[in-house]
Design an enzyme around this catalytic site. Structure first.
Site, PDB file in Angstrom:
ATOM      1  N   HIS A   1       0.777  -1.223   0.055  1.00 16.15           N
ATOM      2  CA  HIS A   1       0.155  -0.030  -0.202  1.00 16.15           C
ATOM      3  C   HIS A   1       0.804   1.347  -0.183  1.00 16.15           C
ATOM      4  O   HIS A   1       1.932   1.212   0.544  1.00 16.15           O
ATOM      5  CB  HIS A   1      -0.893  -0.078   1.250  1.00 16.15           C
ATOM      6  CG  HIS A   1      -1.969   1.166   1.248  1.00 16.15           C
ATOM      7  ND1 HIS A   1      -1.886   2.345   1.971  1.00 16.15           N
ATOM      8  CD2 HIS A   1      -3.094   1.253   0.687  1.00 16.15           C
ATOM      9  CE1 HIS A   1      -2.823   2.825   1.857  1.00 16.15           C
ATOM     10  NE2 HIS A   1      -3.648   2.501   1.008  1.00 16.15           N
TER      11      HIS A   1
ATOM     12  N   SER B   1      -9.679 -14.792  -3.466  1.00 13.69           N
ATOM     13  CA  SER B   1      -9.658 -13.223  -3.221  1.00 13.69           C
ATOM     14  C   SER B   1     -11.131 -12.754  -3.685  1.00 13.69           C
ATOM     15  O   SER B   1     -11.819 -13.326  -4.120  1.00 13.69           O
ATOM     16  CB  SER B   1      -8.656 -12.616  -3.998  1.00 13.69           C
ATOM     17  OG  SER B   1      -9.037 -12.424  -5.215  1.00 13.69           O
TER      18      SER B   1
HETATM   19  C1  LIG Z   1      -3.411  -3.534   2.047  1.00  9.87           C
HETATM   20  C2  LIG Z   1      -3.671  -1.824   2.422  1.00  9.87           C
HETATM   21  N1  LIG Z   1      -3.196  -1.366   3.542  1.00  9.87           N
HETATM   22  C3  LIG Z   1      -3.507  -0.066   4.072  1.00  9.87           C
HETATM   23  C4  LIG Z   1      -4.381   0.457   3.724  1.00  9.87           C
HETATM   24  C5  LIG Z   1      -4.794   1.870   4.154  1.00  9.87           C
HETATM   25  O1  LIG Z   1      -6.065   1.803   4.864  1.00  9.87           O
HETATM   26  P1  LIG Z   1      -6.806   3.159   5.155  1.00  9.87           P
HETATM   27  O2  LIG Z   1      -7.038   3.989   3.856  1.00  9.87           O
HETATM   28  O3  LIG Z   1      -7.707   2.922   5.971  1.00  9.87           O
HETATM   29  O4  LIG Z   1      -5.575   4.124   5.689  1.00  9.87           O
HETATM   30  C6  LIG Z   1      -5.342  -0.160   2.553  1.00  9.87           C
HETATM   31  C7  LIG Z   1      -6.489   0.525   2.013  1.00  9.87           C
HETATM   32  O5  LIG Z   1      -6.911   0.535   0.836  1.00  9.87           O
HETATM   33  C8  LIG Z   1      -5.065  -1.324   1.966  1.00  9.87           C
HETATM   34  O6  LIG Z   1      -5.674  -1.819   1.106  1.00  9.87           O
END
Ligand SMILES: Cc1ncc(COP(=O)(O)O)c(C=O)c1O
Length: 387
Positions: A137, A338
């Site tokens: 992410h 998934s």
């Molecule tokens: C794998 C992953 N990690 C972290 C996040 C971040 O989450 P947030 O948008 O709640 O900060 C996301 C959001 O899409 C995600 O898909």
């Protein structure tokens, strides 16, 4: 929803007249009505829209605040910490924690939970390099900058999961340095799951024996735990800290997340008594008390079995979507088990109508809990009519 221009929304010197207040209320009513209507075509974002917490509107007249540690009473007594602890205990159990060995709190989302996990790793090993795959992410490289950590991107396998050979090679470029590894359990783009066991083997082979393993399970934690093929993703598989989202598989009107970590690591960063009389062992000071109440209520309603049914619904709907999109000639692909299906993107108008993100000519379909076969059928009819 299209708001009037920014100028029309300006907050002026004087408060609004009665007529102005009526106009503002109508504007907000329209926003809410359009939001509710859009549920039926929201197929492209990994958030669940199948909830209704309007009976808890009374909370909107309170200022409840979970300031400081969820484990500790602050001097601000209007809080929902007992509910927060119940939510945390549920997820800690889901993540395979031995009772009494983990700490957790309800954060404001996946990003904050990732910050918390990586911060613990950085405090544990100040010389650590932060490793994550190219599919991690976007919060992860940002966290490296925030925490002033060296960042190394790791290559992926054809299914978009982290390539352990690439991790081994990247570690060897930093001899003698500790590692904080973010393993993604359900990548945002494709739902791919990094193999925690493979990561640990690669670290061992690269001679890295000081490491912190953070599982970014914001998207895929519930799927990994309760899907048709349970995956290695939790404490029993070597994770030291874990991020799970509250608004993705559970669903909530405000963003939320769950941050979990080994209790001994949190003890090392805890500042006793400084947060309005409570210990400080979370990222934020004042913390949302509404999200824990909403998550608790929804999880009590579902139970673990209801959440498992919900996960299976998402997986089965993704399989159905792949079949239907194949029949439409849209060349679908998806990681088995998934709930993300990629397919050849239609025109912009259709992407907008179905809220589909697209990238490199491929559209992303997320079969979240509110998505049913009838939505997939309607999408396919639109695709066929607008080839
Ligand atoms: C794998 C992953 N990690 C972290 C996040 C971040 O989450 P947030 O948008 O709640 O900060 C996301 C959001 O899409 C995600 O898909």
């Amino acid at each position: 929803m299209h708001f009037p221009s920014d100028g029309d929304l300006e907050i002026g010197e004087e408060g609004r007249t009665q007529e102005g207040l009526r106009f503002d209320q109508q504007l907000l009513d329209r926003f809410m009505a359009e939001g509710l209507r859009a549920r039926g075509t929201a197929l492209g974002f990994p958030v669940n829209l199948d909830f209704d917490h309007r009976s808890l509107a009374g909370f909107l007249g309170l200022h409840a605040n979970n300031v400081g540690s969820p484990q500790d009473e602050s001097q601000y007594h209007l809080n929902t910490k007992p509910l927060e602890r119940a939510v945390v205990a549920f997820f800690a159990d889901l993540a395979g924690a031995v009772p009494g060995t983990t700490f957790g709190y309800v954060s404001n989302g996946g990003t904050e939970s990732n910050i918390f996990g990586v911060y613990l790793g950085r405090e544990r090993y100040p010389d650590a390099v932060l490793y994550a795959s190219t599919q991690a992410h976007y919060s992860v490289p940002k966290i490296a900058r925030l925490l002033r950590m060296d960042y190394a991107q790791v290559g992926v396998l054809p299914d978009a999961a982290m390539n352990p050979d690439s991790l081994r090679a990247r570690c060897r470029e930093h001899p003698g340095r500790a590692a904080v590894v973010v393993a993604t359990i359900g990548t945002t783009g494709q739902g791919a799951v990094d193999d925690l066991i493979g990561v640990r083997v690669a670290l061992h082979q690269a001679g890295v024996d000081r490491y912190h393993l953070h599982a970014d399970a914001a998207f895929g934690g519930p799927l990994a735990a309760l899907g048709p093929r349970p995956r290695a993703w939790g404490f029993a598989d070597g994770a030291d800290s874990i991020a799970i989202s509250g608004h993705k598989m559970i669903g909530s009107p405000v963003p939320s997340g769950i941050a979990l970590a080994r209790a001994d690591l949190v003890a090392d960063v805890r500042e006793p008594g400084v947060a309005v009389g409570a210990d400080d062992d979370t990222i934020s000071g004042s913390r949302d008390a509404l999200a824990p109440a909403l998550l608790w209520r929804e999880l009590r309603r579902l139970g673990r079995r209801g959440l498992a049914d919900r996960v299976m619904h998402c997986v089965r709907t993704a399989e159905y979507a792949a079949e239907r999109l194949r029949a439409c000639g849209r060349n679908p692909s998806y990681v088995p088990d998934s709930n993300t299906v990629l397919f050849d993107a239609p025109c912009q108008e259709l992407c907008d109508r179905w809220a589909l993100l697209h990238d490199g000519g491929r559209a992303h379909l997320n079969t979240m809990p509110h998505v049913e076969r009838k939505h997939i059928d309607a999408l396919c009819r639109d695709l066929e009519a607008n080839w």
